[in-house]
Design an enzyme around this catalytic site. Structure first.
Site, PDB file in Angstrom:
ATOM      1  N   MET A   1       5.619   2.307  -3.544  1.00  0.00           N
ATOM      2  CA  MET A   1       6.785   3.110  -3.911  1.00  0.00           C
ATOM      3  C   MET A   1       8.068   2.291  -3.790  1.00  0.00           C
ATOM      4  O   MET A   1       8.966   2.377  -4.639  1.00  0.00           O
ATOM      5  CB  MET A   1       6.851   4.352  -3.024  1.00  0.00           C
ATOM      6  CG  MET A   1       5.664   5.307  -3.212  1.00  0.00           C
ATOM      7  SD  MET A   1       5.501   6.522  -1.873  1.00  0.00           S
ATOM      8  CE  MET A   1       6.980   7.504  -2.124  1.00  0.00           C
TER       9      MET A   1
ATOM     10  N   GLU B   1       0.838  -1.199   0.000  1.00  0.00           N
ATOM     11  CA  GLU B   1       0.000   0.000   0.000  1.00  0.00           C
ATOM     12  C   GLU B   1       0.874   1.251   0.000  1.00  0.00           C
ATOM     13  O   GLU B   1       1.784   1.380   0.826  1.00  0.00           O
ATOM     14  CB  GLU B   1      -0.877   0.051   1.255  1.00  0.00           C
ATOM     15  CG  GLU B   1      -2.047  -0.888   1.269  1.00  0.00           C
ATOM     16  CD  GLU B   1      -2.939  -0.682   2.488  1.00  0.00           C
ATOM     17  OE1 GLU B   1      -4.064  -1.197   2.474  1.00  0.00           O
ATOM     18  OE2 GLU B   1      -2.514  -0.009   3.464  1.00  0.00           O
ATOM     19  N   CYS B   2       0.625   2.163  -0.923  1.00  0.00           N
ATOM     20  CA  CYS B   2       1.210   3.506  -0.938  1.00  0.00           C
ATOM     21  C   CYS B   2       2.730   3.450  -0.804  1.00  0.00           C
ATOM     22  O   CYS B   2       3.430   3.212  -1.775  1.00  0.00           O
ATOM     23  CB  CYS B   2       0.576   4.364   0.157  1.00  0.00           C
ATOM     24  SG  CYS B   2       0.808   6.138  -0.096  1.00  0.00           S
ATOM     25  N   GLY B   3       3.285   3.653   0.392  1.00  0.00           N
ATOM     26  CA  GLY B   3       4.729   3.574   0.565  1.00  0.00           C
ATOM     27  C   GLY B   3       5.283   2.227   0.145  1.00  0.00           C
ATOM     28  O   GLY B   3       6.396   2.135  -0.370  1.00  0.00           O
TER      29      GLY B   3
ATOM     30  N   SER C   1      -0.993  -0.790  -4.679  1.00  0.00           N
ATOM     31  CA  SER C   1      -1.832   0.364  -4.981  1.00  0.00           C
ATOM     32  C   SER C   1      -1.503   1.499  -4.016  1.00  0.00           C
ATOM     33  O   SER C   1      -0.954   1.280  -2.931  1.00  0.00           O
ATOM     34  CB  SER C   1      -3.311  -0.011  -4.842  1.00  0.00           C
ATOM     35  OG  SER C   1      -4.137   1.128  -4.870  1.00  0.00           O
TER      36      SER C   1
END
Length: 488
Positions: A350, A345-347, A445
């Site tokens: 990345m 998720e998110c981080g 995501s």
């Protein structure tokens, strides 16, 4: 049961300072203080946890449901002596401007708890009474315990405020003077997390002193104190999902784990710290063994794992150190390419990309399993999302819908041609967007999910990890992949 909700007349009124001061002072009286946070925020609950030494739980009916809220409050307060809920934004500010759904007022109604209203008095005197009167009468279903006057400038200022409020017959339960000695630094996504503040113990002691000196404890303590019905078992808020006959294979509570108990590696350090405690408890209740590790500091992945979970956080702040840990980057890449089920998720997304360009423009190589790069910017992407799965992934069937939340200042340089999700803003303020990746058995995501409301993801994730465990059994296909990794 008892308990109290801390609300503000607006964002920035001082809810967090008041909440932490109360929690810190209560911590000197009891080791059993349970706190909650309204909304999807991750960072405020970190401070709650630091002060109380207990996980703080989010109360968010958008990400979960209205029914989940009282169940969560009752279950996580079941052994506590005191309970306190920190609100979000202004008292009546909800998930959209059209109604107060998911507001602090909404949670107060769901829990039937009294409200302690925090007023920023720095530019007010007699007008404070009009504000308090308006908030108190706007929704007659709410009950108010009293007010806290924050940022009071002088004794004369306090006298004026008291005189204005006296006709309302609403107790003043706290008075905080203007002061700059207690400051928690912030940055691009809010407060700096607790793990990065070596001075936090000193700040907590100051907050405890402030809490003991500035509040009317004779009136407050009975409101905060919990009364527990005797001999009444309380189930977890997700119990009905755990016991659903439609789940296959059968789901077992963590006290009776299945024969195939998969080990899921949870990335948890200063770079990856955004986890709802419910999510981790749900994984354990589904039979998973959670293995915590640090992509920043550990020299290798944990051994014998069947799943990877990368939560959100601040990989952009620690990009240089993450990039320098090349052995771990390579091992994560090998694990993903060996089809270890991976949720990011998110981080976490990345981290799995080719690289991260930080705010200074420095480019740091990352894991490299997602064919895109990350750039940081000033534009904040924030809000609830209605999520629709555009394709079947290893964790979700096609067309399933769920609620999520975005909160980031980064962007991907390349979007997938086959996106995982269609995202619709909760308030309908702009057109839908498409994003997310499904490569190998990676589900990645920008959207954060609370599995109290998206139980299908948690269930399928554990199921996939169990399948991976079975694949690794002697004589089964797919036994190759992790033997080359070094021990942690």
């Amino acid at each position: 049961m008892g308990g109290l909700i801390i609300a503000g007349e607006r964002s920035g009124a001082g809810k967090t300072t008041v909440t932490l001061a109360l929690l810190a002072a209560l911590g000197r009286r009891s080791q059993r203080v349970q706190s909650f946070k309204v909304g999807p925020d991750y960072i405020d609950p970190m401070f709650h946890r630091y002060v109380t030494r207990r996980p703080a739980y989010n109360l968010d009916p958008v990400l979960t449901s209205e029914a989940y809220i009282p169940k969560s409050y009752a279950y996580y307060s079941r052994d506590a002596e005191y309970a306190l809920v920190e609100g979000v934004m202004g008292l009546f500010d909800g998930a959209s401007g059209a109604h107060d759904f998911a507001s602090t007022a909404h949670i107060a109604r769901l829990l039937d708890l009294p409200i302690l209203l925090v007023i920023d008095c720095s530019r007010l005197s007699r007008s404070a009474a009009a504000i308090v009167h308006g908030y108190r009468t706007f929704d007659p279903r709410l009950q108010f315990a009293g007010v806290v006057l924050n940022r009071v400038g002088s004794d004369r200022h306090l006298d004026l405020l008291k005189a204005a409020l006296t006709p309302l017959n609403l107790p003043i339960l706290g008075v905080l003077r203007r002061q700059e000695s207690i400051t928690i630094p912030d940055r691009h996504l809010g407060l700096v997390p607790t793990a990065e503040l070596p001075e936090l113990r000193q700040i907590t002691d100051q907050l405890a002193d402030l809490g003991e000196q500035c509040f009317d404890w004779q009136q407050l303590e009975p409101l905060l104190k919990l009364e527990h019905p005797p001999h009444t078992p309380i189930e977890p808020p997700y119990a009905s999902s755990l016991l659903s006959p439609s789940t296959h294979p059968p789901i077992y509570p963590s006290t009776h784990p299945p024969i195939h108990q998969p080990r899921i590696a949870i990335a948890h350090d200063s770079a990856f710290s955004f986890y709802y405690p419910d999510n981790l408890e749900i994984l354990a209740a589904l039979g998973a063994e959670l293995v915590y590790w640090s992509p920043l500091k550990d020299k290798s992945l944990p051994e014998n794992i069947q799943g990877l979970y990368f939560g959100g956080g601040f990989p952009e702040v620690f990009a240089e150190a993450l990039s320098a840990n090349k052995t771990v980057l390579q091992q994560v890449k090998q694990a993903v390419q060996a089809n270890i089920p991976t949720y990011a998720e998110c981080g976490g997304l990345m981290y799995l990309c080719q690289s991260i360009a930080d705010f200074a423009g420095n480019v740091w190589p990352m894991v490299g399993v997602l064919p895109t790069a990350i750039e940081m910017g000033q534009r904040l992407t924030l809000g609830y999302r209605q999520v629709e799965a555009l394709q079947a992934s290893s964790l979700l069937p096609k067309n399933i819908q769920a609620q999520g939340h975005e909160f980031h200042r980064s962007r991907q340089t390349t979007l997938t041609a086959v996106p995982l999700y269609r995202l619709c803003p909760y308030d309908g303020s702009r057109s839908p967007t498409e994003e997310g990746w499904h490569i190998h058995r990676v589900h990645a995501s920008y959207v954060h999910m609370h599995w109290g409301g998206s139980f299908a993801i948690a269930h399928e994730f554990v199921k996939q990890c169990q399948s991976r465990m079975i694949e690794e059994l002697p004589g089964s296909k797919g036994t190759q992949g992790l033997e080359q990794h070094s021990d942690p």
